[in-house]
Design a protein around this motif. Structure first.
Motif, PDB file in Angstrom:
ATOM      1  N   THR A  52       7.166 -11.217   4.003  1.00 24.54           N
ATOM      2  CA  THR A  52       7.742 -10.668   5.234  1.00 24.54           C
ATOM      3  C   THR A  52       9.167 -10.147   5.039  1.00 24.54           C
ATOM      4  OG1 THR A  52       8.455 -12.902   5.874  1.00 24.54           O
ATOM      5  CG2 THR A  52       6.327 -12.138   6.711  1.00 24.54           C
ATOM      6  N   ALA A  53       9.661 -10.148   3.811  1.00 26.28           N
ATOM      7  CA  ALA A  53      11.069  -9.784   3.580  1.00 26.28           C
ATOM      8  C   ALA A  53      11.306  -8.286   3.574  1.00 26.28           C
ATOM      9  CB  ALA A  53      11.547 -10.380   2.257  1.00 26.28           C
ATOM     10  N   CYS A  54      10.352  -7.498   3.146  1.00 24.42           N
ATOM     11  CA  CYS A  54      10.579  -6.055   3.033  1.00 24.42           C
ATOM     12  C   CYS A  54      10.710  -5.435   4.427  1.00 24.42           C
ATOM     13  CB  CYS A  54       9.441  -5.384   2.272  1.00 24.42           C
ATOM     14  SG  CYS A  54       9.628  -3.581   2.156  1.00 24.42           S
ATOM     15  N   PRO A  55      11.792  -4.713   4.709  1.00 26.59           N
ATOM     16  CA  PRO A  55      12.002  -4.153   6.051  1.00 26.59           C
ATOM     17  C   PRO A  55      10.962  -3.116   6.455  1.00 26.59           C
ATOM     18  CG  PRO A  55      14.053  -4.189   4.799  1.00 26.59           C
ATOM     19  CD  PRO A  55      12.952  -4.499   3.842  1.00 26.59           C
ATOM     20  N   VAL A  56      10.260  -2.519   5.491  1.00 26.40           N
ATOM     21  CA  VAL A  56       9.268  -1.484   5.826  1.00 26.40           C
ATOM     22  C   VAL A  56       7.870  -1.859   5.328  1.00 26.40           C
ATOM     23  CG1 VAL A  56      10.885   0.428   6.024  1.00 26.40           C
ATOM     24  CG2 VAL A  56       9.986  -0.176   3.771  1.00 26.40           C
ATOM     25  N   ASP A  57       7.671  -3.137   5.033  1.00 29.93           N
ATOM     26  CA  ASP A  57       6.357  -3.628   4.603  1.00 29.93           C
ATOM     27  C   ASP A  57       5.785  -2.804   3.458  1.00 29.93           C
ATOM     28  OD1 ASP A  57       6.332  -5.647   6.578  1.00 29.93           O
ATOM     29  OD2 ASP A  57       5.635  -4.204   8.072  1.00 29.93           O
ATOM     30  N   ALA A  58       6.650  -2.457   2.505  1.00 27.84           N
ATOM     31  CA  ALA A  58       6.188  -1.637   1.383  1.00 27.84           C
ATOM     32  C   ALA A  58       5.433  -2.450   0.343  1.00 27.84           C
ATOM     33  CB  ALA A  58       7.380  -0.950   0.724  1.00 27.84           C
ATOM     34  N   LEU A  59       5.552  -3.774   0.419  1.00 27.02           N
ATOM     35  CA  LEU A  59       4.925  -4.643  -0.573  1.00 27.02           C
ATOM     36  C   LEU A  59       3.888  -5.537   0.085  1.00 27.02           C
ATOM     37  CD1 LEU A  59       8.242  -5.574  -2.334  1.00 27.02           C
ATOM     38  CD2 LEU A  59       6.343  -4.449  -3.478  1.00 27.02           C
ATOM     39  N   SER A  60       2.711  -5.572  -0.506  1.00 25.36           N
ATOM     40  CA  SER A  60       1.650  -6.435   0.003  1.00 25.36           C
ATOM     41  C   SER A  60       0.700  -6.734  -1.144  1.00 25.36           C
ATOM     42  CB  SER A  60       0.884  -5.751   1.138  1.00 25.36           C
ATOM     43  OG  SER A  60       0.067  -4.707   0.632  1.00 25.36           O
ATOM     44  N   GLU A  61      -0.288  -7.572  -0.873  1.00 28.54           N
ATOM     45  CA  GLU A  61      -1.276  -7.879  -1.911  1.00 28.54           C
ATOM     46  C   GLU A  61      -2.121  -6.658  -2.261  1.00 28.54           C
ATOM     47  OE1 GLU A  61      -4.685  -9.717   1.111  1.00 28.54           O
ATOM     48  OE2 GLU A  61      -3.742 -10.974  -0.422  1.00 28.54           O
ATOM     49  N   ASP A  62      -2.081  -5.635  -1.408  1.00 32.00           N
ATOM     50  CA  ASP A  62      -2.851  -4.413  -1.678  1.00 32.00           C
ATOM     51  C   ASP A  62      -2.124  -3.433  -2.584  1.00 32.00           C
ATOM     52  OD1 ASP A  62      -4.954  -5.257  -0.013  1.00 32.00           O
ATOM     53  OD2 ASP A  62      -3.872  -4.547   1.753  1.00 32.00           O
ATOM     54  N   GLY A  63      -0.825  -3.674  -2.854  1.00 26.56           N
ATOM     55  CA  GLY A  63      -0.087  -2.785  -3.735  1.00 26.56           C
ATOM     56  C   GLY A  63       1.310  -2.503  -3.227  1.00 26.56           C
ATOM     57  N   TYR A  64       1.934  -1.500  -3.818  1.00 28.60           N
ATOM     58  CA  TYR A  64       3.327  -1.168  -3.568  1.00 28.60           C
ATOM     59  C   TYR A  64       3.395   0.251  -3.013  1.00 28.60           C
ATOM     60  CZ  TYR A  64       8.361  -0.761  -4.733  1.00 28.60           C
ATOM     61  OH  TYR A  64       9.715  -0.598  -4.691  1.00 28.60           O
ATOM     62  N   ASP A  65       3.832   0.373  -1.764  1.00 24.90           N
ATOM     63  CA  ASP A  65       3.982   1.682  -1.119  1.00 24.90           C
ATOM     64  C   ASP A  65       5.350   2.242  -1.518  1.00 24.90           C
ATOM     65  OD1 ASP A  65       4.228   3.894   0.509  1.00 24.90           O
ATOM     66  OD2 ASP A  65       3.498   2.898   2.322  1.00 24.90           O
ATOM     67  N   THR A  66       5.396   2.886  -2.677  1.00 21.40           N
ATOM     68  CA  THR A  66       6.681   3.368  -3.194  1.00 21.40           C
ATOM     69  C   THR A  66       7.275   4.464  -2.315  1.00 21.40           C
ATOM     70  OG1 THR A  66       5.523   4.895  -4.676  1.00 21.40           O
ATOM     71  CG2 THR A  66       6.159   2.746  -5.575  1.00 21.40           C
ATOM     72  N   GLU A  88      20.336   1.717   6.444  1.00 18.62           N
ATOM     73  CA  GLU A  88      19.826   0.342   6.399  1.00 18.62           C
ATOM     74  C   GLU A  88      19.370  -0.044   4.994  1.00 18.62           C
ATOM     75  OE1 GLU A  88      18.920   2.641   8.572  1.00 18.62           O
ATOM     76  OE2 GLU A  88      19.829   1.883  10.426  1.00 18.62           O
ATOM     77  N   GLY A  89      19.071   0.946   4.177  1.00 20.95           N
ATOM     78  CA  GLY A  89      18.616   0.669   2.820  1.00 20.95           C
ATOM     79  C   GLY A  89      19.728   0.315   1.854  1.00 20.95           C
ATOM     80  N   ALA A  90      20.979   0.381   2.322  1.00 20.08           N
ATOM     81  CA  ALA A  90      22.112   0.122   1.433  1.00 20.08           C
ATOM     82  C   ALA A  90      22.090  -1.295   0.866  1.00 20.08           C
ATOM     83  CB  ALA A  90      23.418   0.375   2.171  1.00 20.08           C
ATOM     84  N   ASP A  91      21.629  -2.251   1.662  1.00 20.24           N
ATOM     85  CA  ASP A  91      21.597  -3.634   1.190  1.00 20.24           C
ATOM     86  C   ASP A  91      20.704  -3.762  -0.043  1.00 20.24           C
ATOM     87  OD1 ASP A  91      21.993  -6.549   1.312  1.00 20.24           O
ATOM     88  OD2 ASP A  91      19.919  -6.589   1.973  1.00 20.24           O
TER      89      ASP A  91
END
Length: 215
Positions: free
Chosen positions: A153-167, A178-181
């Motif tokens: 639940t840490a990724c602000p845009v849910d780019a990471l999941s068990e289904d893969g990485y939404d690069t 907001e991505g600066a952090d």
């Protein structure tokens, strides 16, 4: 040849063994390889050490990869091994599948690799293909078995999941204020991993890798 020989050769360069396995003919390793050993930065101290090296100060592109090539090739020559790298392709060496055979690196709930000691901060600088079939440490259970998985639940845009990485979603977020952090401190999902939090990776190193990723 054993783990201690390899560890002693790698230690002056702030590199450490993060996994090893005995490959078969299906593992895309050089012919005659008895053991494949994966190398990664050791902490604390890797980033300050790297910044004293010629590649970090010469102003030329890809300093980390050039340093890795020089240093790990030198280690390989000392050990009469072949040096292999996760960059420089195509063709690309299958570091992910090698890692998953190592017994100490596993698939995490967010599809990234997780190491028993380095958590989601695991990163490979290279591998050594040894002729010898050396004794290996026993395989270890994934640390995710006993974890409440804050990475999910840490990724602000849910780019990471068990289904893969939404690069694409990740890159788009990194282009926003907001991505600066993430850009300055490293991926939030990697940082919240409890094991990652105990692994003393320098924030400047994480920022460097984020810049390389988000070119």
């Amino acid at each position: 040849m054993d783990y201690d020989n390899i560890a002693r050769a790698a230690a002056p360069h702030h590199l450490t063994i993060v996994g090893a396995f005995h490959p078969t003919s299906d593992d895309a390793v050089p012919h005659g390889t008895g053991t494949l050993v994966l190398l990664a930065p050791s902490e604390p101290g890797f980033w300050p050490h790297f910044n004293t090296e010629p590649e970090a100060r010469d102003g030329e592109p890809d300093p980390m990869n050039r340093w890795s090539t020089r240093v790990i090739t030198g280690i390989a020559e000392t050990l009469d091994a072949a040096a292999l790298f996760p960059f420089g392709g195509p063709p690309w060496h299958p570091f992910i599948s090698w890692a998953l055979k190592s017994g100490s690196i596993h698939a995490s709930p967010v599809s990234l690799l997780v190491h028993n000691d380095q958590g989601l901060m695991i990163s490979f600088r290279g591998a050594l293909a040894l002729r010898e079939t050396i004794d290996l440490t026993p395989p270890r259970l994934t640390p995710c078995l006993m974890c409440h998985a804050p990475c999910e639940t840490a990724c602000p845009v849910d780019a990471l999941s068990e289904d893969g990485y939404d690069t694409a979603a990740c890159h788009a977020f990194l282009d926003t204020p907001e991505g600066a952090d993430c850009m300055e401190n490293g991926c939030k999902a990697r940082r919240v991993c409890p094991i990652s939090q105990d692994f003393a990776r320098n924030t400047d190193q994480s920022a460097y890798h984020m810049r390389q990723f988000h070119k």
